[in-house]
Write a protein that holds these residues in place. Structure first.
Motif, PDB file in Angstrom:
ATOM      1  N   LEU A  50     -61.402  20.770  27.817  1.00  0.00           N
ATOM      2  CA  LEU A  50     -61.478  19.689  28.798  1.00  0.00           C
ATOM      3  C   LEU A  50     -62.530  18.632  28.438  1.00  0.00           C
ATOM      4  O   LEU A  50     -62.578  17.577  29.078  1.00  0.00           O
ATOM      5  N   HIS A  77     -61.476  15.148  28.056  1.00  0.00           N
ATOM      6  CA  HIS A  77     -60.906  14.579  29.283  1.00  0.00           C
ATOM      7  C   HIS A  77     -61.961  14.325  30.354  1.00  0.00           C
ATOM      8  O   HIS A  77     -61.613  14.112  31.522  1.00  0.00           O
ATOM      9  N   THR A 115     -61.386  11.112  32.498  1.00  0.00           N
ATOM     10  CA  THR A 115     -60.353  11.191  33.535  1.00  0.00           C
ATOM     11  C   THR A 115     -60.745  12.176  34.638  1.00  0.00           C
ATOM     12  O   THR A 115     -60.378  11.975  35.797  1.00  0.00           O
ATOM     13  N   PHE A 168     -57.015  13.456  36.428  1.00  0.00           N
ATOM     14  CA  PHE A 168     -56.777  14.324  35.270  1.00  0.00           C
ATOM     15  C   PHE A 168     -55.304  14.671  35.123  1.00  0.00           C
ATOM     16  O   PHE A 168     -54.582  14.907  36.093  1.00  0.00           O
ATOM     17  N   SER A 169     -54.849  14.746  33.873  1.00  0.00           N
ATOM     18  CA  SER A 169     -53.526  15.284  33.557  1.00  0.00           C
ATOM     19  C   SER A 169     -53.551  15.812  32.136  1.00  0.00           C
ATOM     20  O   SER A 169     -54.295  15.313  31.294  1.00  0.00           O
ATOM     21  N   LEU A 170     -52.760  16.840  31.879  1.00  0.00           N
ATOM     22  CA  LEU A 170     -52.632  17.403  30.540  1.00  0.00           C
ATOM     23  C   LEU A 170     -51.156  17.458  30.176  1.00  0.00           C
ATOM     24  O   LEU A 170     -50.312  17.751  31.031  1.00  0.00           O
ATOM     25  N   GLY A 207     -58.570  21.981  35.222  1.00  0.00           N
ATOM     26  CA  GLY A 207     -58.621  20.527  35.216  1.00  0.00           C
ATOM     27  C   GLY A 207     -58.130  19.940  36.526  1.00  0.00           C
ATOM     28  O   GLY A 207     -58.747  19.014  37.088  1.00  0.00           O
ATOM     29  N   SER A 224     -60.513  17.940  39.203  1.00  0.00           N
ATOM     30  CA  SER A 224     -60.121  16.605  39.655  1.00  0.00           C
ATOM     31  C   SER A 224     -60.082  16.543  41.177  1.00  0.00           C
ATOM     32  O   SER A 224     -60.547  15.568  41.792  1.00  0.00           O
TER      33      SER A 224
END
Length: 323
Positions: free
Chosen positions: A143, A146, A149, A155-157, A169, A173
């Protein structure tokens, strides 16, 4: 050295409080090569080998790294007695003298002055530059790229992703959005999704939250910035949530770590990292301090560092987002 008699090199403040309490007996909770965990009426604390760092609930002994505690035949449930008049701990055939133990003063308990925001940003950049060069990526370290974000709460994966990292994540967020809006329910939702998340003696989610709490302990002192009031609120709410929910959501050892973090203290390596970022008190560079922290466990140090860095980002990069 008599193999049945050890000397304590240092002792943390919570251990002293426990031993000075109303009871002088406890039981062994668990035994590992480097650590014996002891359950006392007032909490869980540890006796450790000489290569384990100081901590608020830790007694560091002179047991050399060539030996380990499993050699003493001590098992979970073994009675632990403290003879106050002799300053002596008794565990089966093992005795530990506290007579010459130095008191460990947690760095975060000192009256430190916060660095200007620009210098904290420089310290963050130095640590993150080191992380980009680090070949390891255990636990929640995936992470780190990221962080921006996560701080934005967006956040996005890409799928497929490590399910633990993805859930962490998303939960972080959610937690960040709750901090921005001072929304207690949203903070609780994000935090409770992280408590106990991941494998290990101290799961990744717990390590992250411990690091975040220590980071907020330092950051909330910044009363001159816009985000200070929200960070003060977030620290109080998050601490209360952890004290209430961690005993039922994670194991006893990890729950005790989270309790101590809610009180504004943690391992020496964690506290050194927070002090290096916020106060510039480290004897080495922030990057070197981060490297020392990340040497802890399979992933614990990386996960704790993620929480510490997120707290610092909330202070210096995101005050305009906090209402």
């Amino acid at each position: 050295m008599n193999s049945d008699l050890l000397s304590a090199l240092s002792i943390g403040p919570f251990v002293l409080d426990y031993l000075r309490g109303s009871r002088d007996k406890g039981r062994v909770h668990s035994v590992f090569h480097r650590v014996i965990n002891i359950f006392w009426t007032d909490g869980l604390w540890s006796i450790s080998r000489s290569d384990v760092s100081n901590g608020p609930a830790n007694v560091v002994t002179n047991l050399p790294i060539s030996l380990d505690f499993t050699l003493y035949g001590i098992e979970p449930g073994t009675w632990v007695c403290f003879e106050k008049n002799k300053e002596l701990l008794l565990l089966g055939r093992l005795s530990i003298s506290l007579e010459k133990a130095a008191f460990w003063h947690p760095p975060l308990s000192q009256n430190n002055s916060l660095l200007p925001s620009a210098l904290i940003k420089n310290n963050l950049s130095e640590v993150e530059s080191w992380l980009r060069l680090s070949p390891r990526s255990p636990g929640l370290a995936k992470l780190f790229p990221h962080l921006t974000t996560l701080v934005q709460g967006s956040f996005s994966l890409p799928h497929p992703a490590d399910p633990v990292v993805l859930l962490a994540g998303q939960s972080i967020s959610r937690l960040v959005k709750g901090i921005y809006s001072s929304d207690k329910a949203m903070i609780e939702e994000g935090a409770c999704s992280l408590i106990g998340l991941g494998p290990g003696l101290t799961p990744s989610g717990d390590d992250f939250l411990a690091g975040l709490l220590l980071s907020l302990t330092a950051a909330k002192r910044a009363f001159s910035v816009t985000s200070a009031a929200a960070l003060l609120f977030a620290h109080k709410v998050l601490s209360d949530i952890i004290v209430e929910h961690s005993p039922s959501l994670t194991n006893e050892i990890s729950s005790q770590m989270l309790f101590l973090a809610s009180q504004g203290t943690g391992s020496e390596l964690m506290e050194n990292m927070v002090c290096a970022l916020y106060y510039g008190l480290s004897k080495t560079t922030p990057a070197r301090t981060a490297q020392e922290l990340c040497s802890v466990g399979a992933s614990s140090g990386f996960d704790q560092l993620l929480g510490i860095l997120l707290g610092a980002h909330l202070l210096v990069w995101a005050p305009s987002r906090i209402s």
